[in-house]
Design a protein around this motif. Structure first.
Motif, short mmCIF file in Angstrom:
data_model
loop_
_atom_site.label_atom_id
_atom_site.label_comp_id
_atom_site.label_asym_id
_atom_site.label_seq_id
_atom_site.Cartn_x
_atom_site.Cartn_y
_atom_site.Cartn_z
N TYR A 346 0.83 -1.21 0.00
CA TYR A 346 0.00 0.00 0.00
C TYR A 346 0.87 1.26 0.00
O TYR A 346 0.63 2.20 -0.76
CB TYR A 346 -0.91 0.01 1.22
N ILE A 347 1.91 1.25 0.85
CA ILE A 347 2.78 2.43 0.95
C ILE A 347 3.54 2.65 -0.36
O ILE A 347 3.51 3.75 -0.93
CB ILE A 347 3.78 2.25 2.11
N PHE A 348 4.20 1.60 -0.84
CA PHE A 348 5.05 1.77 -2.01
C PHE A 348 4.26 1.78 -3.32
O PHE A 348 4.76 2.25 -4.35
CB PHE A 348 6.12 0.69 -2.04
N GLY A 349 3.03 1.29 -3.26
CA GLY A 349 2.18 1.37 -4.44
C GLY A 349 1.88 2.80 -4.85
O GLY A 349 1.60 3.09 -6.02
N PRO A 353 2.73 5.45 -9.89
CA PRO A 353 2.38 6.44 -10.92
C PRO A 353 3.52 7.40 -11.26
O PRO A 353 3.52 8.00 -12.34
CB PRO A 353 1.20 7.20 -10.29
N PHE A 354 4.48 7.56 -10.36
CA PHE A 354 5.55 8.53 -10.56
C PHE A 354 6.83 7.89 -11.11
O PHE A 354 7.54 8.51 -11.92
CB PHE A 354 5.87 9.24 -9.24
N ILE A 355 7.15 6.67 -10.68
CA ILE A 355 8.43 6.07 -11.08
C ILE A 355 8.26 4.75 -11.83
O ILE A 355 9.25 4.20 -12.32
CB ILE A 355 9.35 5.85 -9.86
N GLY A 356 7.02 4.26 -11.95
CA GLY A 356 6.78 3.02 -12.66
C GLY A 356 7.20 1.80 -11.85
O GLY A 356 7.83 1.92 -10.79
N TYR A 357 6.86 0.61 -12.36
CA TYR A 357 7.18 -0.62 -11.63
C TYR A 357 8.69 -0.87 -11.60
O TYR A 357 9.24 -1.33 -10.59
CB TYR A 357 6.47 -1.82 -12.26
N GLY A 358 9.37 -0.59 -12.71
CA GLY A 358 10.81 -0.76 -12.75
C GLY A 358 11.51 0.13 -11.73
O GLY A 358 12.39 -0.31 -10.99
N GLY A 359 11.09 1.38 -11.68
CA GLY A 359 11.64 2.31 -10.70
C GLY A 359 11.34 1.88 -9.28
O GLY A 359 12.16 2.05 -8.37
N LEU A 360 10.13 1.33 -9.08
CA LEU A 360 9.76 0.85 -7.75
C LEU A 360 10.72 -0.25 -7.29
O LEU A 360 11.25 -0.20 -6.17
CB LEU A 360 8.33 0.31 -7.78
N TYR A 361 10.97 -1.23 -8.16
CA TYR A 361 11.84 -2.33 -7.76
C TYR A 361 13.29 -1.87 -7.58
O TYR A 361 13.98 -2.34 -6.66
CB TYR A 361 11.75 -3.47 -8.78
N ASN A 362 13.74 -0.94 -8.40
CA ASN A 362 15.08 -0.40 -8.18
C ASN A 362 15.18 0.32 -6.84
O ASN A 362 16.20 0.23 -6.14
CB ASN A 362 15.46 0.56 -9.31
N SER A 363 14.12 1.02 -6.46
CA SER A 363 14.14 1.77 -5.20
C SER A 363 14.10 0.86 -3.98
O SER A 363 14.49 1.28 -2.88
CB SER A 363 12.97 2.76 -5.16
N MET A 364 13.65 -0.38 -4.16
CA MET A 364 13.60 -1.30 -3.03
C MET A 364 14.99 -1.66 -2.53
O MET A 364 15.15 -2.18 -1.42
CB MET A 364 12.84 -2.57 -3.42
N THR A 365 16.02 -1.39 -3.33
CA THR A 365 17.39 -1.61 -2.86
C THR A 365 17.68 -0.75 -1.63
O THR A 365 18.45 -1.14 -0.75
CB THR A 365 18.42 -1.30 -3.97
N LEU A 366 17.05 0.42 -1.56
CA LEU A 366 17.24 1.31 -0.40
C LEU A 366 16.63 0.69 0.86
O LEU A 366 17.17 0.83 1.96
CB LEU A 366 16.63 2.68 -0.68
N ILE A 367 15.50 0.02 0.70
CA ILE A 367 14.86 -0.65 1.83
C ILE A 367 15.72 -1.81 2.31
O ILE A 367 15.86 -2.04 3.52
CB ILE A 367 13.45 -1.13 1.46
N VAL A 368 16.30 -2.55 1.37
CA VAL A 368 17.20 -3.66 1.74
C VAL A 368 18.41 -3.11 2.52
O VAL A 368 18.82 -3.69 3.53
CB VAL A 368 17.66 -4.43 0.49
N LEU A 369 18.96 -1.99 2.06
CA LEU A 369 20.07 -1.37 2.79
C LEU A 369 19.65 -0.96 4.20
O LEU A 369 20.41 -1.14 5.16
CB LEU A 369 20.58 -0.14 2.02
N ALA A 370 18.44 -0.42 4.32
CA ALA A 370 17.94 -0.04 5.64
C ALA A 370 17.81 -1.26 6.54
O ALA A 370 18.14 -1.21 7.73
CB ALA A 370 16.58 0.67 5.50
N GLY A 371 17.34 -2.38 5.97
CA GLY A 371 17.24 -3.61 6.73
C GLY A 371 18.60 -4.12 7.18
O GLY A 371 18.76 -4.62 8.30
#
Length: 388
Positions: A346-349, A353-371
């Motif tokens: 819900y949050i990342f969905g 509209p702004f970065i697309g699905y590809g951009g969304l998955y690329n941005s998840m690398t930041l969440i992995v770093l946070a983890g």
């Protein structure tokens, strides 16, 4: 001589957990289509029919963790099993969409109660020195259900209607419940005649810091469940997408038993850090996937990275807890996991509209770093000084 892993009770809870997870996935992937076809609702409301199950499961876990110390895991398992049977039977009587939502919530609640108790019994049935290895094996019951359930559900619907699918699921749950009669393992409970009733707790303070890492990682992982099909369709990779979760599951099946054993011998860090590195690159591959083989490679890397991180963190939560709080630690782990999976998409969905699905998955690398940073802070930097 090694203490055995595959005792009678461990085998029974493995089988039981596989069947209740199989039942869950048989409906999880089909209930939205059923709601649309049967009640003519919108796609967004149909998604609610799937998601409210997670809400019910989360509440079930919150209430169960504390009761495990008072009533015992085996008794809680029986209660959850009876609730399972009843709630799966209620699908036949859900005559409108709102009744379906109530049934899904109650079904999820039963799932939270039963699986928390079963996970506790599985941990207690294992020798302490081999819990990492044992949890790795036990979690394969979930992995197998993840791989088989969605495929079986869609295959069955080619031959039967939804009512027959409900009947099949009900029979699966009923048959699986028979196995629980033979379980003897239980946790320590508080003797209220000698000790005051403890205050209500739904989180274990020893397990919680480590469990927060699975919450963070599951925020990212929720986007896999929610958007991978849409992403694949957008990039014309629908044919490869049908094998994504199969490849994902195969990697977990091949590696989890070995990584769990390695944790028991060398500690969690030796698995967690490489797993997070692999998971980081998995999102880079996925976000930039333009061919089928890249999508499947991402699926394999996610199975290798997330799959092993998840089972190691579960084992670590249990190892860090006092024996009397194993049930509460199990509940704590699953509460964090469910919460991350429940709110992440819900949050990342909102970003799509702004970065697309590809951009969304690329941005998840930041969440992995946070983890990874969270894990280092709460446990990784201190592991050599701790005895677990």
């Amino acid at each position: 001589m090694k203490e055995p892993l595959w005792t009678r009770d461990f085998i029974i809870v493995f089988i039981f957990n596989f069947f209740i997870m199989l039942a869950m996935f048989l409906l999880m992937v089909t209930i939205s289509g059923y709601a649309i076809d049967e009640f003519g609702i919108s796609t967004s409301n149909a998604g609610l029919a799937a998601g409210i199950f997670i809400v019910g499961s989360l509440i079930g876990r919150i209430l169960t963790g504390h009761q495990l110390a008072l009533m015992g895991a085996r008794k809680i398992m029986y209660i959850g099993t009876i609730m399972f049977i009843i709630t799966y039977g209620l699908y036949f009587f859900a005559g409108n969409f709102w009744m379906l939502l109530i049934v899904r919530f109650l079904n999820g609640f039963a799932n939270g109660v039963a699986t928390t108790a079963v996970g506790t019994i599985a941990a207690l049935a294992l020798p302490h020195a081999r819990r990492g290895e044992g949890i790795g094996y036990f979690s394969l019951s979930f992995v197998m259900a993840t791989a088989i359930g969605p495929y079986l559900a869609f295959t069955l619907l080619d031959y039967v209607d939804y009512q027959m699918l409900f009947l099949i699921v009900f029979i699966v749950v009923l048959v699986a419940s028979v196995f629980t009669i033979y379980i003897k393992t239980d946790n320590e409970t508080i003797d209220l005649t000698r000790e005051p009733k403890p205050r209500f707790q739904f989180l274990d303070k020893e397990a919680l810091p480590v469990a927060t890492t699975i919450l963070i990682i599951c925020l990212a992982h929720s986007t896999i469940f929610s958007f991978i099909a849409l992403f694949a369709e957008e990039r014309g990779l629908g044919a490869a997408a049908s094998y994504f979760f199969l490849i994902n599951a195969v990697m977990m099946l091949l590696t989890r038993p070995f990584t769990g054993r390695l944790m028991d011998l060398k500690g969690a860090n030796i698995i967690v850090y490489p797993a997070l590195v692999v998971y980081f690159f998995a999102y880079l591959v996925l976000g930039n996937a333009t061919t089928g083989w890249m999508l499947l490679l991402a699926g394999a890397l996610i199975g290798l990275g997330y799959g092993n991180f998840q089972s190691i963190i579960q084992a670590l939560c249990i190892k860090l807890a006092e024996r009397k709080n194993v049930g509460l630690a199990t509940s704590t782990f699953f509460i964090c996991l469910d919460f991350g999976l429940g709110i992440g998409s819900y949050i990342f969905g909102q970003l799509v509209p702004f970065i697309g699905y590809g951009g969304l998955y690329n941005s998840m690398t930041l969440i992995v770093l946070a983890g990874a940073v969270m894990y280092f802070m709460v446990y990784g930097r201190k592991e050599k000084y701790l005895t677990i």
